[in-house]
Write a protein that holds these residues in place. Structure first.
Motif, PDB file in Angstrom:
ATOM      1  N   PHE A  79      -3.159  -8.065 -10.887  1.00 20.63           N
ATOM      2  CA  PHE A  79      -2.811  -8.282  -9.485  1.00 20.63           C
ATOM      3  C   PHE A  79      -3.280  -9.679  -9.080  1.00 20.63           C
ATOM      4  N   GLU A  80      -2.403 -10.442  -8.428  1.00 20.60           N
ATOM      5  CA  GLU A  80      -2.725 -11.809  -8.029  1.00 20.60           C
ATOM      6  C   GLU A  80      -2.895 -11.942  -6.523  1.00 20.60           C
ATOM      7  N   ARG A  81      -3.074 -10.839  -5.854  1.00 17.24           N
ATOM      8  CA  ARG A  81      -3.241 -10.850  -4.401  1.00 17.24           C
ATOM      9  C   ARG A  81      -4.200  -9.722  -4.039  1.00 17.24           C
ATOM     10  N   PRO A  82      -4.707  -9.674  -2.810  1.00 18.03           N
ATOM     11  CA  PRO A  82      -5.599  -8.564  -2.433  1.00 18.03           C
ATOM     12  C   PRO A  82      -4.974  -7.214  -2.769  1.00 18.03           C
ATOM     13  N   ILE A  83      -5.795  -6.313  -3.308  1.00 20.24           N
ATOM     14  CA  ILE A  83      -5.289  -5.044  -3.840  1.00 20.24           C
ATOM     15  C   ILE A  83      -5.567  -3.926  -2.846  1.00 20.24           C
ATOM     16  N   THR A  84      -4.530  -3.152  -2.543  1.00 22.58           N
ATOM     17  CA  THR A  84      -4.689  -1.975  -1.697  1.00 22.58           C
ATOM     18  C   THR A  84      -4.437  -0.716  -2.524  1.00 22.58           C
ATOM     19  N   LEU A  85      -5.076   0.366  -2.113  1.00 28.56           N
ATOM     20  CA  LEU A  85      -4.965   1.642  -2.830  1.00 28.56           C
ATOM     21  C   LEU A  85      -4.880   2.771  -1.810  1.00 28.56           C
ATOM     22  N   ARG A  86      -4.002   3.719  -2.074  1.00 32.11           N
ATOM     23  CA  ARG A  86      -3.917   4.902  -1.220  1.00 32.11           C
ATOM     24  C   ARG A  86      -3.910   6.152  -2.083  1.00 32.11           C
ATOM     25  N   VAL A  87      -4.313   7.268  -1.484  1.00 29.46           N
ATOM     26  CA  VAL A  87      -4.324   8.560  -2.163  1.00 29.46           C
ATOM     27  C   VAL A  87      -3.238   9.428  -1.555  1.00 29.46           C
ATOM     28  N   ALA A  88      -2.416  10.031  -2.414  1.00 31.72           N
ATOM     29  CA  ALA A  88      -1.328  10.899  -1.958  1.00 31.72           C
ATOM     30  C   ALA A  88      -1.375  12.209  -2.720  1.00 31.72           C
ATOM     31  N   LEU A  95     -12.569  14.252  -4.809  1.00 30.13           N
ATOM     32  CA  LEU A  95     -11.973  12.962  -5.162  1.00 30.13           C
ATOM     33  C   LEU A  95     -12.427  11.847  -4.227  1.00 30.13           C
ATOM     34  N   ALA A  96     -12.503  12.114  -2.936  1.00 36.56           N
ATOM     35  CA  ALA A  96     -12.843  11.066  -1.963  1.00 36.56           C
ATOM     36  C   ALA A  96     -14.202  10.437  -2.247  1.00 36.56           C
ATOM     37  N   PRO A  97     -15.280  11.226  -2.386  1.00 37.63           N
ATOM     38  CA  PRO A  97     -16.568  10.579  -2.684  1.00 37.63           C
ATOM     39  C   PRO A  97     -16.603   9.895  -4.042  1.00 37.63           C
ATOM     40  N   ASP A  98     -15.938  10.479  -5.040  1.00 35.91           N
ATOM     41  CA  ASP A  98     -15.917   9.846  -6.354  1.00 35.91           C
ATOM     42  C   ASP A  98     -15.147   8.527  -6.311  1.00 35.91           C
ATOM     43  N   LEU A  99     -14.048   8.497  -5.566  1.00 35.26           N
ATOM     44  CA  LEU A  99     -13.282   7.259  -5.424  1.00 35.26           C
ATOM     45  C   LEU A  99     -14.083   6.202  -4.678  1.00 35.26           C
ATOM     46  N   ALA A 100     -14.769   6.596  -3.619  1.00 33.25           N
ATOM     47  CA  ALA A 100     -15.568   5.640  -2.848  1.00 33.25           C
ATOM     48  C   ALA A 100     -16.646   5.006  -3.727  1.00 33.25           C
ATOM     49  N   ARG A 101     -17.298   5.820  -4.560  1.00 30.84           N
ATOM     50  CA  ARG A 101     -18.322   5.290  -5.464  1.00 30.84           C
ATOM     51  C   ARG A 101     -17.725   4.327  -6.472  1.00 30.84           C
ATOM     52  N   LEU A 102     -16.551   4.666  -6.996  1.00 29.76           N
ATOM     53  CA  LEU A 102     -15.916   3.800  -7.988  1.00 29.76           C
ATOM     54  C   LEU A 102     -15.486   2.477  -7.374  1.00 29.76           C
ATOM     55  N   LEU A 103     -14.899   2.512  -6.190  1.00 32.51           N
ATOM     56  CA  LEU A 103     -14.478   1.268  -5.542  1.00 32.51           C
ATOM     57  C   LEU A 103     -15.688   0.388  -5.239  1.00 32.51           C
ATOM     58  N   GLU A 109     -19.893  -4.707  -9.303  1.00 31.64           N
ATOM     59  CA  GLU A 109     -20.127  -5.011 -10.713  1.00 31.64           C
ATOM     60  C   GLU A 109     -19.023  -5.844 -11.344  1.00 31.64           C
ATOM     61  N   ALA A 110     -17.780  -5.655 -10.904  1.00 32.09           N
ATOM     62  CA  ALA A 110     -16.670  -6.399 -11.498  1.00 32.09           C
ATOM     63  C   ALA A 110     -16.128  -7.483 -10.578  1.00 32.09           C
ATOM     64  N   GLY A 111     -16.587  -7.507  -9.323  1.00 30.45           N
ATOM     65  CA  GLY A 111     -16.106  -8.530  -8.398  1.00 30.45           C
ATOM     66  C   GLY A 111     -14.664  -8.346  -7.994  1.00 30.45           C
ATOM     67  N   ILE A 112     -14.139  -7.117  -8.082  1.00 27.96           N
ATOM     68  CA  ILE A 112     -12.743  -6.843  -7.732  1.00 27.96           C
ATOM     69  C   ILE A 112     -12.706  -6.105  -6.403  1.00 27.96           C
ATOM     70  N   GLU A 113     -12.020  -6.666  -5.447  1.00 28.28           N
ATOM     71  CA  GLU A 113     -11.921  -6.068  -4.127  1.00 28.28           C
ATOM     72  C   GLU A 113     -10.676  -5.194  -4.077  1.00 28.28           C
ATOM     73  N   VAL A 114     -10.873  -3.890  -4.040  1.00 25.37           N
ATOM     74  CA  VAL A 114      -9.767  -2.939  -3.891  1.00 25.37           C
ATOM     75  C   VAL A 114     -10.014  -2.194  -2.583  1.00 25.37           C
ATOM     76  N   ALA A 122       1.123   1.031  -0.798  1.00 25.63           N
ATOM     77  CA  ALA A 122      -0.048   0.319  -1.300  1.00 25.63           C
ATOM     78  C   ALA A 122       0.289  -0.217  -2.677  1.00 25.63           C
ATOM     79  N   ASN A 123      -0.528  -1.137  -3.172  1.00 23.04           N
ATOM     80  CA  ASN A 123      -0.316  -1.644  -4.525  1.00 23.04           C
ATOM     81  C   ASN A 123      -0.524  -0.538  -5.557  1.00 23.04           C
ATOM     82  N   ILE A 124      -1.543   0.285  -5.327  1.00 18.93           N
ATOM     83  CA  ILE A 124      -1.859   1.380  -6.242  1.00 18.93           C
ATOM     84  C   ILE A 124      -1.810   2.684  -5.461  1.00 18.93           C
ATOM     85  N   THR A 125      -0.999   3.623  -5.935  1.00 23.09           N
ATOM     86  CA  THR A 125      -0.945   4.952  -5.332  1.00 23.09           C
ATOM     87  C   THR A 125      -1.543   5.958  -6.299  1.00 23.09           C
ATOM     88  N   VAL A 126      -2.584   6.632  -5.869  1.00 25.48           N
ATOM     89  CA  VAL A 126      -3.192   7.695  -6.673  1.00 25.48           C
ATOM     90  C   VAL A 126      -2.562   9.010  -6.240  1.00 25.48           C
TER      91      VAL A 126
END
Length: 459
Positions: A79-88, A95-103, A109-114, A122-126
């Motif tokens: 991804f070459e632009r700010p990354i958005t993610l949604r849950v469907a 899932l919500a707390p586990d996703l929040a911890r991962l983001l 740790e990785a310097g990736i803003e999602v 969104a860019n990524i749909t879960v």
């Protein structure tokens, strides 16, 4: 499409040889109302990788420019632009707390803003769907990620078309992750970690990597320190979508010198590539829908290839582990020989503490079946902290349940009840619904030849 395969390595102890009684009386089952609440992990404690930057660069290139099928990826894509993610779909409550911890980990740790959003795009749909829906499309997959779609209907229409072909991408803009919503909380979380990592970064898996989710052995189930370093490099400003392998290789030394300065002083110990024939043999040996004869032949092939390659690392160990799993029901003593060999090779390979914990469940289970509680405790104790640090609730619960049986064999009933009670909270996260937790309790209790049919598992 990139899928996380189902390997029975995660089926902890299912092949252990039980004592003569295979069930315990119904009053030995803990009632639903007495089950302790689910336990969940809170603070991530990934180990900092200590790797040569020369070896790390080769790992990065092999991960980023090839798929596990062997197909070459012509250019780097991200991804070459700010990354958005949604849950469907219908996500489970965990899932919500586990996703929040991962983001949060990806940011820190990785310097990736999602950024998680709630809109229709969104860019990524879960997509949280049933396991049955996933297996109708990919029978061997636990979960998967697909480019250029957002819904299951879109994927069905575009399946096998150029639109969903990773090798045709030049930049990532939109994709979907399909996770099961009717499995244990841990399995959903594990899929989330692996598929989101591959949605953002490398698409390949390498069996030679011991300390990574980018490995089809499925031992590591949450992103490791190695994985975060790979993802941080993947999104370094010196790299970009459209780079060829040679261009990325030219930029990597400066990138890794900046991100992993200690790696410049570590002596390189490169490992040989893994032949596809070995990978296929391992998957067949641990396959669920394969005859025992075919599994045995595949396990023998995998071990023979590992020996011919001269491997002394985790791949040689995993070959012995696979052989142990195949022969366990028919020749338990021979299986233990292979588990001991696996332990020996893992012990000599850095980054395999979690692998050793898996082997320990098989070795300790065997000691319990022989009524040797002291030996089982000796095997189990060093691995409890590893399972907890690796956030593997299923493994931790299994080790604790085995410990409880070993303590009971040793006549330490009060301690056994306390340990068993502690294990159940982790089992509820690792194995899911109450019936699955009770089944795991019965399975491990049945290994204990000293347990009477009227014993109360609940204490």
């Amino acid at each position: 499409m990139k899928a996380r395969l189902v390997l029975p390595l995660m089926m902890l102890l299912n092949a252990c040889v039980p004592a003569s009684h295979s069930e315990v009386a119904s009053r030995a089952v803990i009632a639903d109302s007495t089950l302790p609440p689910m336990k969940q992990f809170s603070t991530a404690r990934p180990a900092t990788p200590r790797l040569s930057n020369a070896v790390l660069a080769q790992d990065f290139l092999d991960l980023a420019f090839r798929m596990e099928s062997g197909r070459t990826l012509p250019v780097l894509t991200r991804f070459e632009r700010p990354i958005t993610l949604r849950v469907a779909g219908k996500p489970p409550a965990t899932l919500a707390p586990d996703l929040a911890r991962l983001l949060a980990r990806l940011r820190n740790e990785a310097g990736i803003e999602v950024r998680q959003v709630t809109g229709e795009s969104a860019n990524i749909t879960v997509q949280a769907i049933s396991r049955n829906q996933i297996r109708k499309l990919l029978p061997q997959a636990a979960c998967f990620v697909v480019p250029n779609v957002s819904t299951l209907a879109e994927y069905r229409r575009a399946r096998r078309s150029p639109e969903t072909d990773w090798t045709r991408l030049t930049e990532r803009r939109r994709l979907a992750i399909f996770l099961p919503n009717d499995v244990s909380p841990q399995e959903t979380r594990d899929c989330l970690h692996e598929e989101l990592a591959q949605a953002l970064g490398p698409l390949n898996d390498l069996y030679r990597l011991p300390d990574s989710v980018f490995n089809d052995d499925n031992v590591h189930t949450v992103l490791t320190g190695f994985d975060m370093l790979i993802l941080r490099a993947y999104y370094d400003p010196a790299l970009r979508s459209g780079m060829t392998r040679d261009q990325a290789a030219a930029a990597l030394p400066a990138v890794l010198a900046r991100l992993n300065p200690a790696g410049g002083t570590v002596a390189p110990h490169p490992t040989r590539a893994t032949p596809q024939v070995w990978s296929r043999a391992i998957q067949a040996a641990l396959g669920r829908d394969v005859s025992r004869t075919a599994r045995m032949a595949a396990a023998q092939d995998a071990l023979r290839i590992a020996q011919a390659q001269g491997w002394q690392d985790n791949r040689r160990a995993f070959s012995h582990y696979a052989m142990g799993r195949v022969v366990q029901m028919t020749d338990p003593a021979a299986a233990q020989g292979h588990y001991s060999a696996a332990e020996d090779y893992y012990r000599r390979t850095p980054g395999t503490d979690l692998h050793r914990a898996y082997v320990a469940t098989q070795r300790a289970g065997y000691a319990v079946t022989r009524g040797d509680g002291a030996a089982a405790l000796t095997v189990i104790e060093p691995h409890l902290a590893i399972a907890e640090r690796s956030e593997n609730a299923a493994l931790l619960a299994t080790l604790l349940l085995l410990k409880a049986e070993a303590l009971q064999i040793e006549g330490r009933d009060t301690e056994a009840r306390r340990v068993r009670l502690d294990s159940i909270g982790w089992a509820r996260y690792g194995f899911g619904p109450d019936w699955a937790v009770r089944a795991k309790l019965r399975e491990i209790a049945s290994l204990n030849p000293h347990r009477g049919s009227a014993d109360n598992l609940g204490g």
